[in-house]
Design an enzyme around this catalytic site. Structure first.
Site, PDB file in Angstrom:
ATOM      1  N   ASP A   1       0.898  -1.106  -0.032  1.00 53.10           N
ATOM      2  CA  ASP A   1      -0.036   0.066  -0.031  1.00 53.10           C
ATOM      3  C   ASP A   1       0.950   1.384   0.055  1.00 53.10           C
ATOM      4  O   ASP A   1       2.183   1.072  -0.140  1.00 53.10           O
ATOM      5  CB  ASP A   1      -0.679  -0.097   1.254  1.00 53.10           C
TER       6      ASP A   1
ATOM      7  N   ASP B   1      -0.541   5.574  17.692  1.00 52.45           N
ATOM      8  CA  ASP B   1      -1.312   4.122  17.925  1.00 52.45           C
ATOM      9  C   ASP B   1      -0.498   3.102  17.227  1.00 52.45           C
ATOM     10  O   ASP B   1      -1.148   1.788  17.204  1.00 52.45           O
ATOM     11  CB  ASP B   1      -2.758   4.397  17.237  1.00 52.45           C
TER      12      ASP B   1
ATOM     13  N   HIS C   1      -3.504   6.031   2.992  1.00 51.05           N
ATOM     14  CA  HIS C   1      -4.182   4.674   2.971  1.00 51.05           C
ATOM     15  C   HIS C   1      -3.749   3.677   3.653  1.00 51.05           C
ATOM     16  O   HIS C   1      -4.085   2.976   4.357  1.00 51.05           O
ATOM     17  CB  HIS C   1      -4.367   4.255   1.416  1.00 51.05           C
TER      18      HIS C   1
ATOM     19  N   VAL D   1      -6.965   4.464  17.871  1.00 52.27           N
ATOM     20  CA  VAL D   1      -7.357   3.568  17.128  1.00 52.27           C
ATOM     21  C   VAL D   1      -6.709   2.104  17.552  1.00 52.27           C
ATOM     22  O   VAL D   1      -5.607   2.023  17.748  1.00 52.27           O
ATOM     23  CB  VAL D   1      -7.058   3.750  15.755  1.00 52.27           C
TER      24      VAL D   1
ATOM     25  N   ALA E   1      -8.016  -8.961  -6.478  1.00 49.86           N
ATOM     26  CA  ALA E   1      -9.010  -9.844  -5.697  1.00 49.86           C
ATOM     27  C   ALA E   1      -9.695 -11.151  -6.580  1.00 49.86           C
ATOM     28  O   ALA E   1      -9.862 -12.342  -6.050  1.00 49.86           O
ATOM     29  CB  ALA E   1     -10.181  -9.099  -5.560  1.00 49.86           C
TER      30      ALA E   1
ATOM     31  N   SER F   1     -11.524  -1.735   1.100  1.00 51.95           N
ATOM     32  CA  SER F   1     -10.084  -1.545   1.678  1.00 51.95           C
ATOM     33  C   SER F   1     -10.174  -1.864   3.031  1.00 51.95           C
ATOM     34  O   SER F   1      -9.490  -2.609   3.669  1.00 51.95           O
ATOM     35  CB  SER F   1      -9.511  -0.079   1.484  1.00 51.95           C
TER      36      SER F   1
END
Length: 449
Positions: free
Chosen positions: A65, A74, A100, A121, A213, A265
């Site tokens: 990515d 975090d 991202h 998070v 995918a 995502s």
């Protein structure tokens, strides 16, 4: 485990989140404790109970990515150096404002911060390590890098495999509906080395398969909303295997500390995190057997009962990490729900080149003679069978299946026909385990990254 009470709770939480989403533009940065409160997937997974069984410790998840901000409060300590394939050097620091990759990493292995790590998070596998593999993602929904060139993940995927990843997260699409030869060889290479590759289906709401995918051997993931309905923008098709939360997802950011987004995502990251939990708990299971536990314990709406799986929209269902960790599930075959890795694919996986058979240059004379002899012998047998059948027909009248007809060939038990092959039940068919309904999700924000 999802129940009706759980669904009512989700709907209540969902209403609050929608209201919160409307306020995002008013409040520039939500407080850290509010961020944790808005991570509804953790409550839906029963994360506190999940973490009593597994936290993903000892498992490395590669995130192919944008580079990941390893200094985010975090994520600090959970991000390895990795490699950037478009800037050079390591990939543990952000490239400009691209966030991202940081977001995906935080959903997988964020650990939060503050007293008891209760703020910010937290990922579903908070003790897993992230191997950042930086690529020029451009727009992850457009399939090309920032210069418009075709995005290829072949070399980055091989790097991830060679540097210890046991799960690889690919929350992006390329321009193509099929992988290149090099990309498919890289996926085969990952499987040969017992690495589970997870990829998002895309956010266009169409049935057209998208790479990676659709690559053979990849665990393809779609998104559900807070009511466990398939998101209206989640791409679908026969390649879909699993679903996970993908709407109103809080994650770590770069330009601002936190972001709110929709997309497959995010659901892909949650499936990768669930796989990391399982790989930590069951270190002796193969990648296919890890996928097997995920699909065998997935949940489905009541109105999917008895339908053939995988369903083009639901796959085998939405993940239930707690059940996947604790249910008594036989290990099963090494490939699980993934297609078998053929010998040819396994050999090709070694260097990314097609394997040439010894017979590609032509058949030897011995082989040709053998084939000709076999054909002649078969013709003699057929001639004898026809003559005998004709003689019997003259004595006993026309064969079954209609006056003077030859009968059907395909119908199981049909008159005059051969009994068809038995229809084996789908090995991953299961009783629906989750509530919800099948219709598309209600109107939501535009597709997110």
């Amino acid at each position: 485990m999802y129940g009706m009470g759980f669904t009512r709770t989700l709907r209540a939480v969902g209403s609050a989140l929608v209201a919160g989403a409307l306020l995002v533009g008013i409040a520039p940065v939500a407080s850290a404790d509010q961020i944790r409160h808005e991570q509804w997937p953790l409550r839906s997974f029963g994360a506190d109970d999940v973490w009593k069984v597994s936290t993903g410790k000892g498992v490395t998840v590669a995130v192919i990515d944008d580079p990941v901000d390893g200094s985010h409060r975090d994520l600090k300590g959970n991000v390895l150096p990795g490699k950037s394939f478009f800037t050079g050097g390591t990939a543990d620091h952000p490239f400009g404002e691209r966030e991202h990759g940081t977001a995906m990493a935080s959903l997988i292995a964020g650990h939060g911060h503050g007293p008891g790590d209760g703020d910010g998070v937290k990922g579903l596998a908070p003790d897993a390590k992230i191997l950042p593999v930086g690529i020029d993602l451009g727009d992850p929904d457009e399939g090309s890098d920032s210069s418009g060139k075709r995005l290829s993940y072949a070399e980055p995927l091989r790097y991830a495999v060679d540097h210890g990843a046991r799960v690889v997260n690919m929350s992006f699409m390329t321009d193509d509906v099929v992988p290149s030869d090099a990309e498919q060889a890289a996926v085969d290479y990952a499987r040969k080395h017992d690495v589970l590759v997870v990829a998002g289906s895309g956010n266009s709401g169409v049935s057209s398969p998208r790479n990676p995918a659709v690559a053979r051997g990849v665990l393809a993931v779609g998104a559900v909303d807070i009511d466990l309905k398939v998101w209206k923008f989640s791409n679908y098709g026969s390649h879909i295997k699993l679903l996970a939360p993908g709407l109103h997802i809080r994650s770590a950011g770069v330009e601002t500390p936190y972001r709110l987004a929709n997309g497959t995502s995010d659901s892909t990251a949650y499936v990768s995190a669930a796989a990391a939990l399982l790989r930590a708990k069951f270190p002796d299971l193969t990648a296919g057997q890890i996928a097997n536990r995920l699909v065998k314990t997935a949940g489905l709406p009541d109105d999917m009962r008895g339908k053939k799986l995988p369903d083009p929209h639901y796959g085998y269902g939405f993940i239930r990490p707690s059940k996947a960790l604790t249910a008594n599930i036989p290990a099963g075959s090494k490939d699980g729900p993934l297609p078998p890795l053929s010998d040819a694919s396994s050999k090709a996986a070694g260097d990314g080149k097609a394997v040439k058979s010894d017979t590609d240059e032509g058949m030897g004379m011995g082989i040709i003679v053998g084939i000709v002899g076999g054909v002649v012998g078969l013709l003699v047998v057929v001639l004898i069978v026809v003559l005998v059948a004709k003689k019997k027909s003259g004595r006993n009248g026309p064969p079954p299946g209609g006056s003077g007809g030859y009968g059907g060939l395909g119908g199981q038990g049909g008159p005059g026909g051969f009994v068809g092959y038995p229809v084996n039940p789908n090995p991953y068919q299961q009783q629906p385990g989750g509530p919800g309904s099948y219709p598309s999700a209600p109107p939501v924000q535009p597709p997110g990254r």
